[in-house]
Design a protein around this motif. Structure first.
Motif, PDB file in Angstrom:
ATOM      1  N   UNK A  67      30.069 -13.886 -19.815  1.00 27.88           N
ATOM      2  CA  UNK A  67      31.444 -14.377 -19.698  1.00 27.88           C
ATOM      3  C   UNK A  67      31.995 -14.142 -18.295  1.00 27.88           C
ATOM      4  N   UNK A  68      31.797 -12.923 -17.772  1.00 24.17           N
ATOM      5  CA  UNK A  68      32.396 -12.625 -16.460  1.00 24.17           C
ATOM      6  C   UNK A  68      31.797 -13.485 -15.346  1.00 24.17           C
ATOM      7  N   UNK A  75      36.444 -20.126 -12.000  1.00 26.70           N
ATOM      8  CA  UNK A  75      37.711 -19.906 -11.301  1.00 26.70           C
ATOM      9  C   UNK A  75      37.595 -20.186  -9.806  1.00 26.70           C
ATOM     10  N   UNK A  93      40.012 -20.200 -22.937  1.00 22.03           N
ATOM     11  CA  UNK A  93      40.359 -19.649 -21.626  1.00 22.03           C
ATOM     12  C   UNK A  93      39.715 -20.475 -20.501  1.00 22.03           C
ATOM     13  N   UNK A 183      35.330  -0.346 -31.219  1.00 23.25           N
ATOM     14  CA  UNK A 183      36.506  -1.050 -30.708  1.00 23.25           C
ATOM     15  C   UNK A 183      36.156  -2.413 -30.111  1.00 23.25           C
ATOM     16  N   UNK A 370      40.505 -12.709 -25.636  1.00 21.54           N
ATOM     17  CA  UNK A 370      39.735 -11.507 -25.243  1.00 21.54           C
ATOM     18  C   UNK A 370      40.626 -10.271 -25.214  1.00 21.54           C
ATOM     19  N   UNK A 378      40.831  -1.960 -30.942  1.00 19.77           N
ATOM     20  CA  UNK A 378      41.048  -0.527 -30.717  1.00 19.77           C
ATOM     21  C   UNK A 378      41.829   0.058 -31.892  1.00 19.77           C
TER      22      UNK A 378
ATOM     23  N   UNK B  67      47.965   2.488 -22.604  1.00 16.98           N
ATOM     24  CA  UNK B  67      46.494   2.526 -22.515  1.00 16.98           C
ATOM     25  C   UNK B  67      46.044   3.084 -21.164  1.00 16.98           C
ATOM     26  N   UNK B 237      30.116   3.276 -20.980  1.00 18.89           N
ATOM     27  CA  UNK B 237      29.989   1.870 -21.384  1.00 18.89           C
ATOM     28  C   UNK B 237      28.831   1.691 -22.368  1.00 18.89           C
ATOM     29  N   UNK B 240      29.594   4.561 -25.815  1.00 14.32           N
ATOM     30  CA  UNK B 240      30.711   4.399 -26.777  1.00 14.32           C
ATOM     31  C   UNK B 240      31.581   3.177 -26.533  1.00 14.32           C
ATOM     32  N   UNK B 243      35.106   3.915 -27.265  1.00 16.72           N
ATOM     33  CA  UNK B 243      35.546   4.238 -28.627  1.00 16.72           C
ATOM     34  C   UNK B 243      35.092   5.608 -29.086  1.00 16.72           C
ATOM     35  N   UNK B 246      40.197   4.524 -28.828  1.00 15.86           N
ATOM     36  CA  UNK B 246      40.154   4.627 -27.361  1.00 15.86           C
ATOM     37  C   UNK B 246      39.849   6.069 -26.975  1.00 15.86           C
ATOM     38  N   UNK B 256      37.617  -2.421 -15.593  1.00 10.02           N
ATOM     39  CA  UNK B 256      36.564  -3.428 -15.792  1.00 10.02           C
ATOM     40  C   UNK B 256      37.006  -4.477 -16.822  1.00 10.02           C
ATOM     41  N   UNK B 257      37.527  -3.998 -17.944  1.00  7.94           N
ATOM     42  CA  UNK B 257      37.956  -4.925 -19.000  1.00  7.94           C
ATOM     43  C   UNK B 257      39.079  -5.823 -18.508  1.00  7.94           C
ATOM     44  N   UNK B 260      37.424  -8.267 -15.717  1.00  9.08           N
ATOM     45  CA  UNK B 260      36.347  -9.192 -16.045  1.00  9.08           C
ATOM     46  C   UNK B 260      36.375  -9.739 -17.465  1.00  9.08           C
ATOM     47  N   UNK B 261      37.108  -9.095 -18.372  1.00 10.83           N
ATOM     48  CA  UNK B 261      37.220  -9.657 -19.720  1.00 10.83           C
ATOM     49  C   UNK B 261      38.536 -10.412 -19.882  1.00 10.83           C
ATOM     50  N   UNK B 262      39.608  -9.866 -19.258  1.00  4.75           N
ATOM     51  CA  UNK B 262      40.914 -10.523 -19.436  1.00  4.75           C
ATOM     52  C   UNK B 262      41.301 -11.354 -18.207  1.00  4.75           C
ATOM     53  N   UNK B 263      40.458 -11.338 -17.167  1.00  3.22           N
ATOM     54  CA  UNK B 263      40.694 -12.092 -15.917  1.00  3.22           C
ATOM     55  C   UNK B 263      42.051 -11.783 -15.289  1.00  3.22           C
ATOM     56  N   UNK B 265      43.165 -10.012 -12.502  1.00  5.10           N
ATOM     57  CA  UNK B 265      42.694  -9.315 -11.309  1.00  5.10           C
ATOM     58  C   UNK B 265      43.814  -8.564 -10.585  1.00  5.10           C
TER      59      UNK B 265
END
Lengths: 409, 293
Positions: A67-68, A75, A93, A183, A370, A378, B67, B237, B240, B243, B246, B256-257, B260-263, B265
């Protein structure tokens, strides 16, 4: 010496001709998931490359990185990939950011409606930006031999599942049920069928977060109740641990994905070969619904080989190629392939897979999925580990989902 | 002024304008500017930008992002516990091996082995070891008669953090052993012999002679390791994913999340800048404490 000069000269001309622009342009770079789905596409891509005399580069990436890489490429419009393989929750997305090219023609009617639905943008429209390649949807895996031994009713309702889990757990001294509650994606994926079966949903009709509803809290309470029949530490489990328990014969039931079916029947991997049966999701207040997890093929806007890329994705998803992909272990997205007598004979789970896929629901079609899935996962994981109560978990998740939506308005 | 005198003056001015040392350090400065200073400035720019232009919203969000607060707290807990354990164990091992008359080289190789593994490989090995049902650890404990039914290590709410810290201690204690061992070997024998002649016992010699002489090495080891610990990512990473819930979420994992996961930046850049500040403050604090003692 002079007489020997033409040979190297000729060789140089031939080499230069080989490196000409025309030949360099005939190439295709494809990003695929490193797994059974990706290796099938990889084999198909090389076959297509030979047929069309085109050089094909397949970039295999693990799920977490795929995905990344794709998102960054789309993008920044680098055009690094001509074809991308993407999990369907990523589609909203990637397409909302304008990174995918609209399909030049509509897919044919043989594709299953649930698989085609996740290729449209906006959701429900008639505009397609991807083709469905792998028809993944959850299935309910259970030990048929133990259900018969204790004369347990079919696991078609969640209350039957809970009863069976307790009975098998007590009498067989194995875990009655096993699930993923790590999570993020794992916890959410195993919770969604429960949430839908208990009549809940992530969003209400107005698009507002709705996970603090009575139905959602009740679904989470039920999940925790089921967790009492699961191995300790399931709040950190992912697909590997769940499948290891089923393969070792130390757990009797779980929600799982079709990619694991082959291993369940393989005596070199399973201690209980042919004893596990596959069924659609159990029901509760509402009919049982599986979560859809289809793999799609799309062409990035920045691809400099769009014509070849579209030619490849239509070729790879036609009925003949999908038959071959199914033979290699990929669940198809075409009805005709699912109903092929030869394949049904070979893959006993096909009828259950087709039924589950036809009824499967996609995850909410929002570009923020995401982030929502992470926050929700979580809270679910915390509740399953006993850190917080189901009520607190769902209120916390509801608040966080609302914050995510507010931030992205 | 004659022509040659004028040329000489011009040459001298030129030399004065460009200090000779600068020419020698220029390549290093160029590398530093390209690889460190420019990315840092770019990071700050991204952290102060969104689609509408300049903003401080990313930094404002940090103050009420629960968080992020949890991740910072857990990173500090992880780093301080792991650093203390690794230092004490590394020092003890270094002193022990240093006191041996024979077999030092062989023991040193054995102790250093975990550090030679890539952290990802170490994490995968420990993930298998920690598996509650099929793992070696619970298997051994069961053989010894312990009830391991609820001993879930990385999946347990209370044991998850301890489990990831133990993996770090296992892998990185050799780093302290290596550096402190080298430091011990560099200490001259005379002050130690003089202390013994004066009647100092082992403990007194250690605290009043060896430790002060070892202080620069200790400071270097603590600095390098604390910076690494505050950036911890790979092991957690794999083990766990932050987890259960959290319980083992750290700053790097959260950054990182977010990126790269939620874009997102901009927010990830703001968090990275704060993480850099935390690391610098921690390093500065550590140096001050060491200098005071």
């Amino acid at each position: 010496m002079a007489g020997r000069r033409p040979a190297p000269l000729l060789l140089s001309i031939l080499l230069l001709a080989g490196c000409s622009r025309d030949a360099a342009d005939k190439s295709l770079t494809i990003a695929v998931n490193a797994g059974v789905e990706g290796s099938t596409l990889k084999a198909a891509a090389h076959e297509w490359g030979e047929l069309r005399s085109t050089r094909v580069d397949v970039v295999e990436l693990p799920y977490a990185n795929l995905f990344e890489k794709e998102s960054l490429d789309l993008q920044s419009r680098t055009g690094a990939y001509d074809v991308i393989m993407l999990d369907d929750p990523w589609f909203p997305k990637l397409v909302a950011e304008g990174g995918l090219t609209q399909l030049p023609r509509e897919p044919d009617g043989d594709f299953l409606a649930s698989c085609l639905a996740v290729c449209r943008h906006p959701f429900g429209s008639k505009t397609f930006y991807a083709l469905p390649y792998v028809g993944n949807s959850q299935l309910f895996f259970y030990r048929k031999d133990l259900f018969e031994k204790y004369k347990l009713g079919a696991p078609d309702r969640w209350e039957n599942v809970l009863r069976a889990a307790r009975t098998i757990g007590e009498r067989e001294k194995i875990y009655g049920y096993v699930m993923r509650a790590a999570p993020g994606n794992p916890a959410v994926a195993d919770f969604m069928p429960l949430l839908w079966a208990f009549g809940g949903d992530i969003f209400d009709a107005r698009g507002q977060p709705n996970v603090a509803s009575t139905e959602a809290i009740e679904a989470l309470r039920f999940m925790i109740e089921l967790g009492k029949s699961a191995p300790p530490g399931y709040a950190g489990f992912n697909a590997d641990e769940v499948s290891a328990h089923l393969l070792q014969g130390t757990a009797a039931m779980s929600i799982n994905w079709p990619a694991w079916i082959a291993a369940m029947d393989d005596p070199s991997k399973s201690k209980v070969p042919d004893k596990i049966e596959f069924a659609p999701m159990p029901s509760a207040r509402a009919p049982g619904v599986a979560e859809l997890g289809a793999w799609l093929l799309a062409v990035p806007v920045a691809s400099s080989h769009r014509d070849a890329a579209f030619d490849f994705i239509y070729w790879a998803t036609d009925a003949r190629q999908m038959m071959q992909a199914a033979e290699r272990g990929n669940p198809p997205t075409r009805r005709s392939v699912f109903q092929s007598p030869d394949l049904v004979k070979k893959f006993r789970a096909f009828p259950a897979q087709l039924a589950a896929l036809e009824a499967a629901r996609p995850r909410p079609r929002t570009p923020q999925w995401n982030e929502i899935e992470n926050a929700f996962g979580v809270s679910l994981s915390q509740a399953n580990s006993g850190a917080i109560s189901p009520e607190v978990a769902m209120q916390q998740a509801n608040r966080e989902i609302a914050d995510i939506l507010d931030r992205n308005k | 002024m004659s022509a040659w005198q004028m040329t000489a003056v011009r040459e001298m001015r030129k030399t004065r304008r460009i200090p000779p040392g600068l020419i020698w350090v220029a390549p290093a400065l160029l590398v530093l500017a390209t690889l460190s200073i420019y990315p840092l400035l770019y990071l700050i720019k991204v952290s102060l930008t969104d689609i509408h232009g300049f903003t401080i919203a990313h930094y404002a969000r940090l103050f009420h992002d629960r968080s992020f607060g949890v991740a910072v707290g857990q990173t500090l807990l992880y780093a301080s516990v792991a650093l203390t354990l690794e230092f004490l164990l590394g020092l003890a091992l270094a002193l022990l091996v240093d006191s041996l008359a024979r077999g030092r080289a062989l023991i040193r190789v054995g102790i250093l082995a975990p550090m030679l593994l890539p952290p990802v490989v170490a994490a995968v090995i420990w993930r298998l070891i920690y598996n509650p049902e099929f793992g070696v650890l619970n298997g051994m404990l069961r053989q010894l008669g312990f009830n391991t039914a609820n001993l879930t290590w990385t999946s347990g709410r209370l044991t998850a953090m301890l489990s990831v810290i133990l993996v770090d201690v296992w892998e990185w204690t050799p780093f302290f052993f290596l550096l402190l061992g080298a430091g011990l070997q560099a200490i001259p024998a005379e002050p130690i012999e003089a202390a013994r002649v004066d009647g100092a016992g082992y403990w007194r010699t250690l605290m009043d002679v060896i430790m002060p002489l070892l202080k620069p090495t200790i400071l270097l080891a603590l600095l390098l390791r604390s910076m690494d610990l505050l950036r911890i990512f790979d092991q957690i990473f794999i083990l766990t994913q932050g987890g259960p819930g959290s319980a083992t979420e750290t700053i790097s994992l959260y950054i990182y999340r977010t990126a790269f996961r939620f874009s997102n930046f901009g927010y990830a850049a703001a968090m990275s800048f704060i993480a850099l500040m935390i690391t610098m403050l921690a390093a500065r604090g550590l140096m001050r404490v060491m200098k005071l003692r």
